[in-house]
Write a protein that holds these residues in place. Sequence first.
Motif, PDB file in Angstrom:
ATOM      1  N   PHE A 178      41.568  60.177  40.012  1.00 38.15           N
ATOM      2  CA  PHE A 178      41.458  59.025  39.109  1.00 38.15           C
ATOM      3  C   PHE A 178      40.965  57.795  39.879  1.00 38.15           C
ATOM      4  CE2 PHE A 178      43.598  55.612  36.464  1.00 38.15           C
ATOM      5  CZ  PHE A 178      42.687  55.703  35.420  1.00 38.15           C
ATOM      6  N   LYS A 179      41.431  57.666  41.113  1.00 41.35           N
ATOM      7  CA  LYS A 179      40.976  56.545  41.955  1.00 41.35           C
ATOM      8  C   LYS A 179      39.528  56.760  42.396  1.00 41.35           C
ATOM      9  CE  LYS A 179      45.587  55.493  43.787  1.00 41.35           C
ATOM     10  NZ  LYS A 179      46.472  55.575  44.962  1.00 41.35           N
ATOM     11  N   ARG A 180      39.163  58.037  42.644  1.00 40.00           N
ATOM     12  CA  ARG A 180      37.807  58.336  43.128  1.00 40.00           C
ATOM     13  C   ARG A 180      36.736  57.981  42.108  1.00 40.00           C
ATOM     14  NH1 ARG A 180      37.076  61.340  47.743  1.00 40.00           N
ATOM     15  NH2 ARG A 180      35.075  62.169  47.036  1.00 40.00           N
ATOM     16  N   ILE A 181      37.032  58.177  40.798  1.00 39.69           N
ATOM     17  CA  ILE A 181      35.999  57.845  39.803  1.00 39.69           C
ATOM     18  C   ILE A 181      35.871  56.332  39.625  1.00 39.69           C
ATOM     19  CG2 ILE A 181      36.319  60.029  38.582  1.00 39.69           C
ATOM     20  CD1 ILE A 181      37.614  58.326  36.306  1.00 39.69           C
ATOM     21  N   GLN A 182      36.892  55.573  40.051  1.00 34.97           N
ATOM     22  CA  GLN A 182      36.825  54.113  39.943  1.00 34.97           C
ATOM     23  C   GLN A 182      36.026  53.487  41.077  1.00 34.97           C
ATOM     24  OE1 GLN A 182      40.643  52.127  38.963  1.00 34.97           O
ATOM     25  NE2 GLN A 182      41.481  54.184  38.643  1.00 34.97           N
ATOM     26  N   TYR A 183      35.942  54.214  42.185  1.00 30.84           N
ATOM     27  CA  TYR A 183      35.294  53.664  43.383  1.00 30.84           C
ATOM     28  C   TYR A 183      33.840  53.258  43.140  1.00 30.84           C
ATOM     29  CZ  TYR A 183      33.919  53.269  48.292  1.00 30.84           C
ATOM     30  OH  TYR A 183      33.442  52.811  49.493  1.00 30.84           O
ATOM     31  N   PRO A 184      32.975  54.128  42.583  1.00 34.20           N
ATOM     32  CA  PRO A 184      31.581  53.710  42.340  1.00 34.20           C
ATOM     33  C   PRO A 184      31.477  52.595  41.302  1.00 34.20           C
ATOM     34  CG  PRO A 184      31.990  55.863  41.365  1.00 34.20           C
ATOM     35  CD  PRO A 184      33.186  55.544  42.191  1.00 34.20           C
ATOM     36  N   LEU A 185      32.431  52.540  40.358  1.00 32.02           N
ATOM     37  CA  LEU A 185      32.424  51.472  39.351  1.00 32.02           C
ATOM     38  C   LEU A 185      32.762  50.127  39.985  1.00 32.02           C
ATOM     39  CD1 LEU A 185      34.195  53.401  36.464  1.00 32.02           C
ATOM     40  CD2 LEU A 185      31.873  52.480  36.380  1.00 32.02           C
ATOM     41  N   LYS A 186      33.696  50.140  40.921  1.00 30.85           N
ATOM     42  CA  LYS A 186      34.071  48.899  41.608  1.00 30.85           C
ATOM     43  C   LYS A 186      32.899  48.353  42.417  1.00 30.85           C
ATOM     44  CE  LYS A 186      39.050  49.802  42.058  1.00 30.85           C
ATOM     45  NZ  LYS A 186      40.154  50.115  43.005  1.00 30.85           N
ATOM     46  N   LYS A 187      32.147  49.272  43.051  1.00 26.48           N
ATOM     47  CA  LYS A 187      30.993  48.837  43.836  1.00 26.48           C
ATOM     48  C   LYS A 187      29.923  48.216  42.930  1.00 26.48           C
ATOM     49  CE  LYS A 187      29.674  50.837  47.562  1.00 26.48           C
ATOM     50  NZ  LYS A 187      29.100  51.748  48.568  1.00 26.48           N
ATOM     51  N   LEU A 188      29.721  48.823  41.770  1.00 26.79           N
ATOM     52  CA  LEU A 188      28.747  48.283  40.821  1.00 26.79           C
ATOM     53  C   LEU A 188      29.237  46.961  40.225  1.00 26.79           C
ATOM     54  CD1 LEU A 188      27.463  51.440  38.889  1.00 26.79           C
ATOM     55  CD2 LEU A 188      26.085  49.864  40.259  1.00 26.79           C
ATOM     56  N   TYR A 189      30.535  46.832  40.058  1.00 24.74           N
ATOM     57  CA  TYR A 189      31.123  45.615  39.478  1.00 24.74           C
ATOM     58  C   TYR A 189      30.746  44.381  40.306  1.00 24.74           C
ATOM     59  CZ  TYR A 189      34.602  42.649  37.179  1.00 24.74           C
ATOM     60  OH  TYR A 189      35.211  41.658  36.453  1.00 24.74           O
ATOM     61  N   LYS A 190      30.698  44.567  41.612  1.00 29.45           N
ATOM     62  CA  LYS A 190      30.343  43.459  42.510  1.00 29.45           C
ATOM     63  C   LYS A 190      28.838  43.193  42.498  1.00 29.45           C
ATOM     64  CE  LYS A 190      34.103  44.661  45.697  1.00 29.45           C
ATOM     65  NZ  LYS A 190      34.431  45.169  47.049  1.00 29.45           N
ATOM     66  N   LYS A 191      28.080  44.197  42.101  1.00 30.04           N
ATOM     67  CA  LYS A 191      26.626  44.137  42.203  1.00 30.04           C
ATOM     68  C   LYS A 191      25.943  43.695  40.904  1.00 30.04           C
ATOM     69  CE  LYS A 191      22.890  47.322  43.568  1.00 30.04           C
ATOM     70  NZ  LYS A 191      22.608  48.718  44.007  1.00 30.04           N
ATOM     71  N   LEU A 192      26.503  44.120  39.768  1.00 33.95           N
ATOM     72  CA  LEU A 192      25.864  43.852  38.476  1.00 33.95           C
ATOM     73  C   LEU A 192      26.128  42.418  37.992  1.00 33.95           C
ATOM     74  CD1 LEU A 192      26.664  47.185  36.573  1.00 33.95           C
ATOM     75  CD2 LEU A 192      24.602  46.594  37.864  1.00 33.95           C
ATOM     76  N   LEU A 203      30.383  47.172  33.215  1.00 37.18           N
ATOM     77  CA  LEU A 203      31.356  46.178  33.686  1.00 37.18           C
ATOM     78  C   LEU A 203      32.635  46.232  32.841  1.00 37.18           C
ATOM     79  CD1 LEU A 203      28.989  43.133  34.384  1.00 37.18           C
ATOM     80  CD2 LEU A 203      30.215  44.492  36.093  1.00 37.18           C
ATOM     81  N   SER A 204      32.486  46.436  31.555  1.00 34.71           N
ATOM     82  CA  SER A 204      33.649  46.515  30.661  1.00 34.71           C
ATOM     83  C   SER A 204      34.502  47.749  30.970  1.00 34.71           C
ATOM     84  CB  SER A 204      33.202  46.554  29.201  1.00 34.71           C
ATOM     85  OG  SER A 204      32.546  45.358  28.839  1.00 34.71           O
ATOM     86  N   ILE A 205      33.836  48.882  31.184  1.00 36.14           N
ATOM     87  CA  ILE A 205      34.560  50.122  31.516  1.00 36.14           C
ATOM     88  C   ILE A 205      35.308  49.957  32.835  1.00 36.14           C
ATOM     89  CG2 ILE A 205      34.253  52.539  32.198  1.00 36.14           C
ATOM     90  CD1 ILE A 205      31.917  52.661  30.176  1.00 36.14           C
ATOM     91  N   SER A 206      34.643  49.331  33.803  1.00 30.06           N
ATOM     92  CA  SER A 206      35.283  49.104  35.101  1.00 30.06           C
ATOM     93  C   SER A 206      36.524  48.220  34.966  1.00 30.06           C
ATOM     94  CB  SER A 206      34.278  48.468  36.068  1.00 30.06           C
ATOM     95  OG  SER A 206      34.866  48.266  37.336  1.00 30.06           O
ATOM     96  N   GLN A 207      36.425  47.172  34.166  1.00 33.46           N
ATOM     97  CA  GLN A 207      37.561  46.270  33.946  1.00 33.46           C
ATOM     98  C   GLN A 207      38.729  46.993  33.277  1.00 33.46           C
ATOM     99  OE1 GLN A 207      35.531  43.204  31.706  1.00 33.46           O
ATOM    100  NE2 GLN A 207      35.499  41.790  33.457  1.00 33.46           N
ATOM    101  N   LEU A 208      38.419  47.844  32.308  1.00 30.54           N
ATOM    102  CA  LEU A 208      39.466  48.590  31.607  1.00 30.54           C
ATOM    103  C   LEU A 208      40.194  49.547  32.547  1.00 30.54           C
ATOM    104  CD1 LEU A 208      37.564  49.409  28.295  1.00 30.54           C
ATOM    105  CD2 LEU A 208      39.558  47.905  28.521  1.00 30.54           C
TER     106      LEU A 208
END
Length: 607
Positions: free
Chosen positions: A92-106, A117-122
């Motif tokens: 569950f943490k592993r699938i969040q990792y690429p989203l967190k990286k994109l969150y900082k970039k997008l 960004l919304s999915i990452s926040q949720l």
Amino acid sequence: MITSLKQIGDYALASSKQSYIEQIIEDPNSNGKYNTVLVILFMKKGEGVIFQNVKMQEYSKEKVVKYAYKSGPPRGGDLTPTSKITNLDTSFKRIQYPLKKLYKKLEGVTTEEKEILSISQLLQDKEISKVILQRLQEIKYKDNAILTIALEKDNKTKYVGDFSIFIEELKEKYEEKFFFKESYNKAEKRSIGEDNLCYICGKKADKTYGYVSTFKFYNLDKRGFTSGGFNRGDAWKNYPVCQNCAMVLDQGKNYIEENLSARFCGIDYFIIPKTIFSTDGESNEDMFTVFEDLEEKVKFSLKEENRQKLSSSEKDLFDIMQDFDNYLNFNLLFYREEQSGNVFRILLYIEDVLPSYIKRIFEVKKQLDKDSLYHGLRGKEGKLFKLAFTFNLIADFFPVTDYEKSFLEITNGIFSRKKVSYKLLISRFVESLQERFRQNKGTNHNSLKAFMILQFLQELNLLKGRKEGTIKMTVLKDKYNQNIEDFFSKYSTFFDSDVKRAIFLEGVLAQFLLDIQYTERDATPFRGRLNGLKINEKVIKKLLPEIQNKLEEYKKNYYKSLEKLISQYMLQAEFSEISNGEISFYFIIGMNLAYQFKNTKEEAEKE
């Protein structure tokens, strides 16, 4: 090897109907064990996104691109929000990792960026992530599962592979590995050359990359491996590879791993085909025909139930190598991947193995497998079986966990047609058999394995250091010794001296005594007189009268003809012709083949 890898990569790309992204991503169910997909489903609501539910789906091969799975480092996350579930919390943490990286970039400019960004926040919201994890834990499924995300939008389900941002990120990450090293210091992280020649294709390229280590045996982790100094960022000067060739080599590696690799007695290996007239300008069309032929032969071989194999592995590539003519030869590379694939260690590299020689190896194997000496053996639960030659017999004495160097030395000798040390083999055979004897384990099957290995190598003329002996003794065949002399004649190469024959027959006699003791007393006390099977000239000469005396004590000395024959051979025996290791070996072989010489006449005398 690099040239061959390039040809294989060219073929893989030319023959593949896959898109660029299909060649980058991985099938999370490649081993057939991940047949369930858990989808964390979000839903577009107005301008925002909300968590909807967790759904369980059956894995679908048609959805591999939609899953867009690409494994990442063990301690980080995978490259997209799709992961194989090992531990649910961890995955569950592993699938969040690429989203967190994109969150900082997008920046949240486009609709797709806003959705991600919304999915990452949720997922980072503690309450919502707690609910999601709880729903995941409630789902029951067999086998293993894949975890991914999806978005319900306009009555359609949008998976990871349907987001262009994830796809572009994958492409960037894929190409980045050719020129970027996160673990290096800031000045060395990137290695890109401009307007210079590619080492692989020889063409001038706008950009060449310096960290193209297709297999991890080429690395720059040690300083000083870089041309012109200690700055690893200048690695492109050492080994400049253009973007296209980097990808071709990578696809060549993938093709080899999927089609031309297998296991061999606990070691991974792959075969690299090449024509003997190979030149840098060789027509790719000719090699493509070879690869197509190889693919068909591999597929057919895996379906054939009674095919010959040189190892116990289900996939054995050697049997298909023999089917080609000598216009083609093969390089064999035995390797081990360590540190989660970050280190590629070449254990053995053998060049120019001809199909005709592989065919000869199989001919010798077939000849040995037909030998009745290795038939009718009693295995577990009393079931009869035949002993067949494979390299696993060698690995039984030289397991790669403890004797890797010796096993590889023998393997190299066989495939390179180099002599193998007879002294090394005998020493290890005897050591292993003596150990089994001390542990009260059977030595019958293992001694036959050892003898079969020696026969195999002798037939290929690969034994080094085996001295030929002399036979002075002339035996007149009679009803009793006919069987013995026929045996010596059949295996004359290994019973080429009086001393070897005398020792072997004394081993036979010793086993006869042990059999009688076991019948009489349900025990074999004479085992203690065998010196742990550490036999030398002194021991062998001492044992003969002791065995005879014991047989007389039991009033069951049915073997006087055998004793006479042993004495005759012993009188002519030259112990200077044989080592202590060989004395032990021939004695043990005699014990374990005693059943071959039970004489019908003497059996009748027992009654």
